[in-house]
Design a protein around this motif. Sequence first.
Motif, PDB file in Angstrom:
ATOM      1  N   ASN A 184       0.854  -1.187   0.000  1.00 48.36           N
ATOM      2  CA  ASN A 184       0.000   0.000   0.000  1.00 48.36           C
ATOM      3  C   ASN A 184       0.893   1.242   0.000  1.00 48.36           C
ATOM      4  O   ASN A 184       1.735   1.407   0.888  1.00 48.36           O
ATOM      5  CB  ASN A 184      -0.883  -0.020   1.258  1.00 48.36           C
TER       6      ASN A 184
ATOM      7  N   HIS B 133       1.098   5.568  -0.272  1.00 52.08           N
ATOM      8  CA  HIS B 133       0.273   6.755  -0.029  1.00 52.08           C
ATOM      9  C   HIS B 133       0.744   7.857  -0.955  1.00 52.08           C
ATOM     10  O   HIS B 133       1.744   8.518  -0.691  1.00 52.08           O
ATOM     11  CB  HIS B 133       0.365   7.168   1.438  1.00 52.08           C
TER      12      HIS B 133
ATOM     13  N   ILE C 130      -1.637  14.044  -2.150  1.00 53.60           N
ATOM     14  CA  ILE C 130      -2.967  14.610  -2.413  1.00 53.60           C
ATOM     15  C   ILE C 130      -2.827  15.937  -3.153  1.00 53.60           C
ATOM     16  O   ILE C 130      -3.663  16.290  -3.975  1.00 53.60           O
ATOM     17  CB  ILE C 130      -3.728  14.746  -1.080  1.00 53.60           C
TER      18      ILE C 130
ATOM     19  N   THR D 206      -2.975   2.071  -4.141  1.00 52.53           N
ATOM     20  CA  THR D 206      -3.310   3.259  -3.358  1.00 52.53           C
ATOM     21  C   THR D 206      -4.754   3.108  -2.907  1.00 52.53           C
ATOM     22  O   THR D 206      -5.539   2.382  -3.519  1.00 52.53           O
ATOM     23  CB  THR D 206      -3.235   4.546  -4.193  1.00 52.53           C
TER      24      THR D 206
ATOM     25  N   GLY E 170      -7.120   6.152  -1.496  1.00 51.93           N
ATOM     26  CA  GLY E 170      -7.173   7.489  -0.929  1.00 51.93           C
ATOM     27  C   GLY E 170      -8.202   8.367  -1.598  1.00 51.93           C
ATOM     28  O   GLY E 170      -8.860   7.965  -2.565  1.00 51.93           O
TER      29      GLY E 170
ATOM     30  N   THR F  57      -9.726  11.331  -3.852  1.00 51.69           N
ATOM     31  CA  THR F  57      -9.411  11.998  -5.117  1.00 51.69           C
ATOM     32  C   THR F  57     -10.480  13.053  -5.354  1.00 51.69           C
ATOM     33  O   THR F  57     -11.574  12.968  -4.795  1.00 51.69           O
ATOM     34  CB  THR F  57      -9.374  11.007  -6.290  1.00 51.69           C
TER      35      THR F  57
ATOM     36  N   TRP G 212     -13.336   8.376  -3.047  1.00 51.99           N
ATOM     37  CA  TRP G 212     -12.168   7.558  -2.717  1.00 51.99           C
ATOM     38  C   TRP G 212     -11.926   6.558  -3.837  1.00 51.99           C
ATOM     39  O   TRP G 212     -12.872   6.040  -4.432  1.00 51.99           O
ATOM     40  CB  TRP G 212     -12.376   6.848  -1.377  1.00 51.99           C
TER      41      TRP G 212
END
Length: 482
Positions: free
Chosen positions: A157, A159, A162, A226, A228, A230, A246
């Motif tokens: 995984n 990260h 952002i 990933t 996370g 968006t 997500w």
Amino acid sequence: MKSNSISHLLKSPPSPDVIEVRGWVRTKRTSKNVVFIAINDGSTIKNLQAVVDPREGAFKEADLAMVTTGAAVEVTGNLIPSQGSGQAVELKAKAVKVLGPADPETYPLQPKKHSFEFLREISHLRFRTNTFGAVFRVRHSMTFAIHSFFNERGFFNVHTPIITGSDCEGAGAMFRVSTLDPKSPPMNPDGTIDWSQDFFGKSTNLTVSGQLEAELAAMALGKVYTFGPTFRAENSNTSRHASEFWMIEPEVAFADLTDNMDLAEDFLKYLIEWALDKCADDLEFLSKRFEDEEKTKKQEERSEFNLLDKLRFVLDNKFVRITYTEAIDILKNSAPNKKKKFQYPVDRWGIDLQSEHERYLVERHFRKPTILTDYPKEIKAFYMRLNEDGKTVRAMDVLAPGIGEIIGGSQREERYDVLAEKIREAKIPDESVWWYLQIRKFGTAVHSGFGLGFERFLMFLTGIGNIRDVALFPRTPKSADF
Ligand code: 4AD
Ligand code: MG
């Protein structure tokens, strides 16, 4: 004295041990001098019934009067075999304490059916309904399942950032991140804003996808994913588009499009199996809710499956895999196209498919989840591998019944010269993607990946028809409340 979750207590045997239960009152009713309080603590869709006989024990009239729908309570007592049906045990109360009252005159959530539109206006309270409790418990469980799936298969995984300076999908629908004064930003001589004076020394935005960075990680770690948030600033006011959603994006070195399709199919089936196994109570409730809602629709708009049957059906069937070109032929010759029933007619090769087309293929033509591949390069992102025909790219979209596209992915363009040319054609500034291009010079290899929209998947899994109702506090155009 032990305080236990209701989900645990409902599976426990009757016992003389005195316990404490805390939760919120769903309903209270009185019958033959006995008061029944249905308590929910969020741990399960099921309520624990507390039975209060005011003649036995130290109950204050004033306390019991404050036990109203929505109040937070603490009930002390012991588990006895239930007299009523629907549960094995109930709580014989010895004391009831109201921890936080809820004024029945103003508490907006009465024990009756409320519309989703109304519940969105009170999103801070809607978790207390059975539907939203179920949706968010399922959402949690799926988060776990996703990590478990990839972890079991040796994925790492990662990260991804952002805040980025690049536009992965090249669609330009991005939210700017800036600390410049909007009233007087520094200007270039040519009248444009001088972003070099902004916080990061360049123009930046919230990411639309972690893919570009994930690709680089895959070219060293082999298999990554990933999971996370968006962000997309497209002004799409549909039931399937959110401005913040997500995404789960696996990326695999040395994998081609067929490997990618296999991974996507295994992934979806794993998640469905997990949900059927671990979220049975919630899915059963959601399936009933879905059936009730379908009954309010016109016959021809009703889903032919109930929710649980649909999930089992997807689990038991191999996904159909066809090319975009084959799909266009099917759509062109389809009854709704000939009868001009599509809002967007299918008249030529090269058009972008709308969700009405995707749903026709999945729900009426094949009646199975369908993967479309090899789309025209003009309607897909710059990073997809160009086919030998020079016209199509190694793209894949996974289409699900009831929703349409839930996964978008591709085999990536691994050839330096071809990618450089596509970046030029797409007019993507070199300084925003030079690193993405350069990796093609150093140990480049075939690689592929995809993105699953988490909320779209949850809509499919729970039968909830609007993306606003599977996100805790949805962000959509003109709406960022709570
Ligand atoms: O097809 P998309 O745009 O693909 C990508 O972003 C790639 N970078 C993924 C990859 O190859 N790593 O988006 C992927 C999925 C869609 O299939 C859809 O499920 C979801 O993300 N999605 C949205 N969900 C909610 N609201 C929106 N506005 C969405 N846009 C895309
Ligand atoms: Mg897509």
